[in-house]
Design an enzyme around this catalytic site. Structure first.
Site, PDB file in Angstrom:
ATOM      1  N   ARG A  63      57.701  28.125  22.006  1.00 32.78           N
ATOM      2  CA  ARG A  63      57.556  29.540  21.652  1.00 32.78           C
ATOM      3  C   ARG A  63      56.630  29.668  20.431  1.00 32.78           C
ATOM      4  NH1 ARG A  63      57.688  33.046  17.540  1.00 32.78           N
ATOM      5  NH2 ARG A  63      59.599  32.133  16.737  1.00 32.78           N
ATOM      6  N   ASP A  64      57.116  29.282  19.268  1.00 35.79           N
ATOM      7  CA  ASP A  64      56.326  29.442  18.042  1.00 35.79           C
ATOM      8  C   ASP A  64      55.010  28.662  18.151  1.00 35.79           C
ATOM      9  OD1 ASP A  64      55.674  30.216  15.466  1.00 35.79           O
ATOM     10  OD2 ASP A  64      57.535  29.530  14.563  1.00 35.79           O
ATOM     11  N   HIS A 111      63.895  27.712   8.768  1.00 29.77           N
ATOM     12  CA  HIS A 111      62.679  27.615   9.586  1.00 29.77           C
ATOM     13  C   HIS A 111      61.486  27.502   8.634  1.00 29.77           C
ATOM     14  CE1 HIS A 111      60.233  29.243  13.164  1.00 29.77           C
ATOM     15  NE2 HIS A 111      59.399  29.434  12.157  1.00 29.77           N
ATOM     16  N   HIS A 141      57.440  26.334   7.625  1.00 30.17           N
ATOM     17  CA  HIS A 141      56.066  26.016   8.024  1.00 30.17           C
ATOM     18  C   HIS A 141      55.457  25.125   6.953  1.00 30.17           C
ATOM     19  CE1 HIS A 141      55.223  28.667  11.574  1.00 30.17           C
ATOM     20  NE2 HIS A 141      56.399  29.120  11.187  1.00 30.17           N
ATOM     21  N   CYS A 168      51.693  31.870  12.877  1.00 31.35           N
ATOM     22  CA  CYS A 168      51.973  33.262  13.194  1.00 31.35           C
ATOM     23  C   CYS A 168      50.634  33.934  13.375  1.00 31.35           C
ATOM     24  CB  CYS A 168      52.754  33.913  12.055  1.00 31.35           C
ATOM     25  SG  CYS A 168      52.998  35.664  12.329  1.00 31.35           S
ATOM     26  N   ASN A 198      54.560  24.736  12.125  1.00 30.37           N
ATOM     27  CA  ASN A 198      55.953  24.552  11.720  1.00 30.37           C
ATOM     28  C   ASN A 198      56.142  23.131  11.211  1.00 30.37           C
ATOM     29  OD1 ASN A 198      56.121  26.662  14.057  1.00 30.37           O
ATOM     30  ND2 ASN A 198      58.065  26.767  13.004  1.00 30.37           N
TER      31      ASN A 198
HETATM   32  N1  COA Z   1      57.667  43.045  27.683  1.00 40.33           N
HETATM   33  C1  COA Z   1      56.616  43.417  28.436  1.00 40.33           C
HETATM   34  N2  COA Z   1      55.783  44.404  28.101  1.00 40.33           N
HETATM   35  C2  COA Z   1      56.031  45.070  26.972  1.00 40.33           C
HETATM   36  C3  COA Z   1      57.127  44.752  26.146  1.00 40.33           C
HETATM   37  C4  COA Z   1      57.956  43.687  26.540  1.00 40.33           C
HETATM   38  N3  COA Z   1      58.974  43.280  25.803  1.00 40.33           N
HETATM   39  N4  COA Z   1      57.111  45.578  25.096  1.00 40.33           N
HETATM   40  C5  COA Z   1      56.079  46.400  25.259  1.00 40.33           C
HETATM   41  N5  COA Z   1      55.409  46.086  26.379  1.00 40.33           N
HETATM   42  C6  COA Z   1      54.201  46.697  26.900  1.00 40.33           C
HETATM   43  C7  COA Z   1      54.363  48.138  27.195  1.00 40.33           C
HETATM   44  O1  COA Z   1      54.824  48.325  28.501  1.00 40.33           O
HETATM   45  C8  COA Z   1      52.972  48.656  27.006  1.00 40.33           C
HETATM   46  O2  COA Z   1      52.190  48.310  28.131  1.00 40.33           O
HETATM   47  P1  COA Z   1      51.017  49.293  28.648  1.00 40.33           P
HETATM   48  O3  COA Z   1      49.985  49.278  27.566  1.00 40.33           O
HETATM   49  O4  COA Z   1      50.562  48.638  29.903  1.00 40.33           O
HETATM   50  O5  COA Z   1      51.677  50.608  28.840  1.00 40.33           O
HETATM   51  C9  COA Z   1      52.447  47.813  25.849  1.00 40.33           C
HETATM   52  O6  COA Z   1      53.224  46.625  25.875  1.00 40.33           O
HETATM   53  C10 COA Z   1      52.618  48.506  24.511  1.00 40.33           C
HETATM   54  O7  COA Z   1      53.931  48.965  24.415  1.00 40.33           O
HETATM   55  P2  COA Z   1      54.513  49.722  23.138  1.00 40.33           P
HETATM   56  O8  COA Z   1      55.899  50.140  23.431  1.00 40.33           O
HETATM   57  O9  COA Z   1      53.540  50.748  22.658  1.00 40.33           O
HETATM   58  O10 COA Z   1      54.680  48.559  22.124  1.00 40.33           O
HETATM   59  P3  COA Z   1      53.761  48.142  20.913  1.00 40.33           P
HETATM   60  O11 COA Z   1      52.325  48.205  21.250  1.00 40.33           O
HETATM   61  O12 COA Z   1      54.270  48.863  19.722  1.00 40.33           O
HETATM   62  O13 COA Z   1      54.167  46.611  20.821  1.00 40.33           O
HETATM   63  C11 COA Z   1      55.641  44.744  20.615  1.00 40.33           C
HETATM   64  C12 COA Z   1      55.466  46.219  20.463  1.00 40.33           C
HETATM   65  C13 COA Z   1      56.776  44.263  19.770  1.00 40.33           C
HETATM   66  C14 COA Z   1      55.920  44.448  22.079  1.00 40.33           C
HETATM   67  C15 COA Z   1      54.341  44.027  20.237  1.00 40.33           C
HETATM   68  O14 COA Z   1      53.955  44.429  18.957  1.00 40.33           O
HETATM   69  C16 COA Z   1      54.475  42.561  20.207  1.00 40.33           C
HETATM   70  O15 COA Z   1      54.950  41.925  21.132  1.00 40.33           O
HETATM   71  N6  COA Z   1      53.979  41.924  19.146  1.00 40.33           N
HETATM   72  C17 COA Z   1      54.070  40.497  18.983  1.00 40.33           C
HETATM   73  C18 COA Z   1      55.254  40.157  18.185  1.00 40.33           C
HETATM   74  C19 COA Z   1      55.447  38.680  18.162  1.00 40.33           C
HETATM   75  O16 COA Z   1      55.998  38.122  19.075  1.00 40.33           O
HETATM   76  N7  COA Z   1      54.979  38.042  17.096  1.00 40.33           N
HETATM   77  C20 COA Z   1      55.102  36.650  16.943  1.00 40.33           C
HETATM   78  C21 COA Z   1      56.501  36.249  16.628  1.00 40.33           C
HETATM   79  S1  COA Z   1      56.829  36.166  14.914  1.00 40.33           S
HETATM   80 ZN    ZN Z   2      57.542  30.270  12.619  1.00 41.54          ZN
END
Ligand code: COA
Ligand code: ZN
Length: 321
Positions: free
Chosen positions: A12-13, A204, A206, A237, A246
């Site tokens: 994942r990470d 956790h 890094h 990240c 990590n």
């Molecule tokens: N699974 C699948 N699709 C998802 C989803 C999920 N969990 N959450 C949102 N989406 C899709 C929506 O359907 C939408 O799709 P579309 O553009 O085709 O309509 C799009 O993503 C945007 O959705 P929205 O509700 O506006 O979310 P957002 O743009 O605010 O994004 C997150 C929210 C959290 C999903 C996004 O910011 C994200 O995943 N960021 C990465 C976070 C991460 O994992 N970081 C690393 C770990 S530390």
């Molecule tokens: Zn991390």
């Protein structure tokens, strides 16, 4: 021998930061191999938006494809209710929710305020409920934020408290960008253990500034027994400037085993799995033990030393056999 619990986060990470898409079948093979290593937990994937993290767009296929070994917990990152519903459909053991304790990092990583994140995660916790699926909350940037600077310990305790009140099983204190140092880790870990003895607490780290192993020692001094680590030291990240890998699983486990801790892990198997990574991701990893070998992996005595020893008198104390 003190028992420690090791949690692998490379798939994942680690994989969320790789430029290449790792084939679903390769992910499944690797996770199946990791299941035989002795981990307490494996963070398999992330049920996030495939647009945000394209390298993990095959989360369902991976979760359905792996062979689950009894005794190993399979956890996944869940960012929102949509992700929770997808993950629950795959029979996960634990959902790992994530938010930052610093406002600017939360806004850049999750594109919302901390309050918005908290209310979204509260909703996720409601959806998962008190059933068989455990909930962990990973709090990012608890030892410092690359945009804000210092993060106050009281602020961290306040966020842990808010989630503890929602009934989560565990909390992970994440040093997202390698700003932690050992005495800070020891003090914050002690404060959290003292105030929340019932929480399953994970650290956790890094290795961004080379302090990850030292920070693990700081955590051990406080009584921490659960660590996230990443095979080969993969990770980072995508939304944190300068973030790097990590703490490397094999480097951490090598050290802990030498110190007499029972990590539950079979280091030979971990190293065999780590050796596969360059072939999957297309570049070397920062693993030290994979490069240098274990402390007592001896090298053959070079031929010229034998030649030299033949020239020494037979009673010489310096003679090398
Ligand atoms: N699974 C699948 N699709 C998802 C989803 C999920 N969990 N959450 C949102 N989406 C899709 C929506 O359907 C939408 O799709 P579309 O553009 O085709 O309509 C799009 O993503 C945007 O959705 P929205 O509700 O506006 O979310 P957002 O743009 O605010 O994004 C997150 C929210 C959290 C999903 C996004 O910011 C994200 O995943 N960021 C990465 C976070 C991460 O994992 N970081 C690393 C770990 S530390
Ligand atoms: Zn991390």
């Amino acid at each position: 021998m003190k028992r420690l619990f090791m949690q692998e986060v490379a798939t994942r990470d680690g994989f969320q930061n790789e430029a290449v898409f790792i084939e679903t079948a390769d992910k499944i093979t690797l996770i199946n191999q990791l299941s035989e290593c002795g981990y307490a937990k494996i963070e398999v994937t992330s049920f996030t938006s495939p647009k945000a993290i394209p390298s993990l767009r095959d989360a369902e296929a991976v979760m359905h494809g792996i062979s689950r070994k009894p005794g190993v917990e399979y956890t996944v990152l869940v960012p929102n209710v949509r992700g929770a519903e997808r993950a629950l459909g795959c029979g996960i053991d634990e959902a790992n929710l994530v938010m930052s304790v610093s406002e600017p990092h939360n806004r850049s990583n999750l594109r919302m305020t901390r309050e918005q994140s908290f209310s979204q995660l509260s909703e996720v916790i409601g959806v998962i409920g008190q059933g068989p699926v455990a909930i962990n909350v990973s709090l990012s940037t608890v030892f410092g934020c690359p945009m804000q600077g210092e993060v106050a310990a009281d602020e961290v305790l306040r966020w842990v408290d808010r989630f503890a009140n929602l009934g989560v099983r565990g909390v992970t204190l994440c040093d997202t960008t390698g700003m932690a140092f050992p005495s800070q880790v020891r003090e914050l870990s002690r404060a959290v253990i003292e105030r929340f003895p019932e929480l399953q607490l994970t650290l956790h780290f890094h290795n961004t500034r080379g302090m990850a192993l030292a920070n693990a020692l700081g955590a051990l001094e406080a009584g921490i027994d659960r660590f996230d680590s990443s095979l080969g030291g993969l990770g980072g990240c995508p939304y944190a400037p300068g973030a790097s890998g990590n703490v490397c699983t094999e480097d951490l486990v090598h050290m802990l085993q030498l110190m007499g801790y029972d990590t539950g892990l079979d280091l030979d198997r971990v190293l065999a799995a780590s050796a596969l990574l360059p072939g999957l991701i297309g570049h070397e990893t920062p693993s030290q033990i994979l490069k240098a070998g274990r402390r007592l992996d001896l090298h053959p005595i070079p031929e010229h030393v034998h030649t030299l020893s033949k020239q020494l008198p037979s009673n010489s104390a310096e003679r090398i056999s």
